[in-house]
Write an enzyme that holds these catalytic residues in place. Structure first.
Site, mmCIF file in Angstrom:
data_model
loop_
_atom_site.group_PDB
_atom_site.id
_atom_site.type_symbol
_atom_site.label_atom_id
_atom_site.label_comp_id
_atom_site.label_asym_id
_atom_site.label_seq_id
_atom_site.Cartn_x
_atom_site.Cartn_y
_atom_site.Cartn_z
ATOM 1 N N LYS A 183 0.864 -1.188 0.000
ATOM 2 C CA LYS A 183 0.000 0.000 0.000
ATOM 3 C C LYS A 183 0.897 1.232 0.000
ATOM 4 O O LYS A 183 1.215 1.783 1.051
ATOM 5 C CB LYS A 183 -0.925 -0.022 1.215
ATOM 6 C CG LYS A 183 -2.191 0.794 1.014
ATOM 7 C CD LYS A 183 -3.212 0.476 2.095
ATOM 8 C CE LYS A 183 -4.450 1.333 1.970
ATOM 9 N NZ LYS A 183 -5.392 0.847 0.951
ATOM 10 N N GLU A 219 -8.115 -5.416 -9.868
ATOM 11 C CA GLU A 219 -8.919 -4.717 -8.873
ATOM 12 C C GLU A 219 -9.480 -3.419 -9.407
ATOM 13 O O GLU A 219 -9.258 -3.057 -10.561
ATOM 14 C CB GLU A 219 -8.157 -4.542 -7.565
ATOM 15 C CG GLU A 219 -6.928 -3.684 -7.643
ATOM 16 C CD GLU A 219 -6.351 -3.473 -6.243
ATOM 17 O OE1 GLU A 219 -7.087 -3.026 -5.361
ATOM 18 O OE2 GLU A 219 -5.167 -3.754 -6.050
#
Ligand code: PLP
Length: 339
Positions: A183, A219
């Site tokens: 992330k 995604e």
């Protein structure tokens, strides 16, 4: 005293709250973290976070329960994921206990900014870890800052969930063996332009395909993808370049253990969408966003409906949100009480 805020109309915006947590890493160890009122960082112009993207962030929420107590949802998972991001970018790891303690301190100090139960609004926590200190060459920073601030955010869906349409991007957010599973800001910098193209065409965001073959769904912008097949299986993509969503893993568990569904993590081919009766995007900010349809080239595929929420998606949403606000029994270890 709770702040006088129009909780029903809060969006997802920066709002300066009273306190944030900050800790410094230097000479191989973390300082004692502390709360501060100062929302401005004073860092070296040579900080690696500014030049080489050596930084990582997290996102989680605090929820007000019916009895006035406050829940954090799986903060240990955010701590562990930030450690994984730190290892990938050669940054020092923040211990899990320190991470959770910092979250609690920030929520307690800003309790006035946490909405009353029933409004749907929450307190969004943004932990981040950045390389700082004097530097110019391409190597890890000499010093680091770990900080957490928070902002009150609105219920993602005003007046219930509403399906959103997405468009498949020709761009990639991550490389096959890059930093897609970490992330980190760099993935997001890469997603701004494709995201703008999607929004200009009136889609909620774009869907990224696997960067090696462009045949499988990876995604959705800042959320993971799931589909419910016509024979009631919960399917979500498996790939080393997807960001492992904590919401997604929670839904996998709930689909199996609470809804009795078969669950699969595997390939989701973009040309096989007709196998699904419902689809959605999931993440801390998005919670569950039902997907109305997906534009892929000239083809627009509609799932359950462009306006209505499918039955399974609604059940998963009710279960997840019920657990987060303390209305439904949580699986062991999922809820950490702030007070
Ligand atoms: C944070 C994030 C998600 C969602 O993860 P959660 O843990 O569910 O909040 C999904 N995709 C990307 C790219 C993310 O950065």
């Amino acid at each position: 005293m709770t702040k006088n805020i129009d909780w029903q109309n809060l969006g997802f915006n920066y709002i300066k709250t009273d306190y944030r947590y900050i800790a410094y890493w230097k000479d191989g160890k973390w300082s004692e973290g502390e709360l501060t009122k100062d929302n401005v960082l004073h860092i070296s112009e040579g900080s690696t976070a500014l030049h080489y993207g050596q930084q990582s962030f997290e996102g989680l929420k605090a929820y007000r329960c019916k009895d006035g107590s406050i829940n954090l949802f799986r903060p240990d998972q955010n701590a562990l994921r930030m450690q994984a991001s730190a290892r990938r970018l050669l940054m020092p790891e923040v211990p899990v206990e320190m991470f959770i303690d910092a979250c609690k301190q920030v929520v307690k100090a800003n309790e006035q900014w946490l909405a009353p139960y029933g409004t749907g609004a929450t307190l969004y926590l943004r932990p981040f870890l950045i390389g700082v200190g004097d530097n110019i060459g391409v190597h890890p920073a000499p010093e680091y800052i770990f900080s957490i601030f928070c902002c009150p955010v609105g219920a993602y869906f005003k007046g219930g969930m509403s399906p959103t349409n997405f468009i498949v991007s020709e761009y990639d957010r991550a490389a096959p063996h890059g930093t897609g599973a970490a992330k980190v800001g760099g993935n997001y910098a890469a997603s701004l332009y494709p995201g703008l193209i999607a929004k200009t065409r009136h889609f909620g965001d774009c869907i990224y395909l696997d960067p090696a073959t462009h045949t499988k769904i990876e995604e959705v912008g800042s959320a993971n993808f799931f589909g419910i097949t016509k024979d009631n299986k919960f399917i979500t993509p498996l790939s080393p370049s997807i960001l492992p969503s904590i919401t997604k893993y929670s839904l996998l568990y709930l689909a199996k253990e609470r809804l009795g569904m078969e669950i699969i993590e595997g390939d989701v081919y973009i040309d096989q969408l007709e196998q699904f009766k419902e689809a959605g995007a999931c993440g801390t900010a998005a919670v569950i966003t039902p997907i109305g349809g997906i534009q892929y080239g000239d083809n627009f595929h509609v799932f359950y409906s462009e306006t209505e929420v499918g039955e399974v998606t609604q059940k998963l949403y009710n279960e997840l949100v019920g657990i987060q606000f303390g209305d439904i029994d949580a699986p062991s270890g999922w809820i950490v009480k702030v007070k």
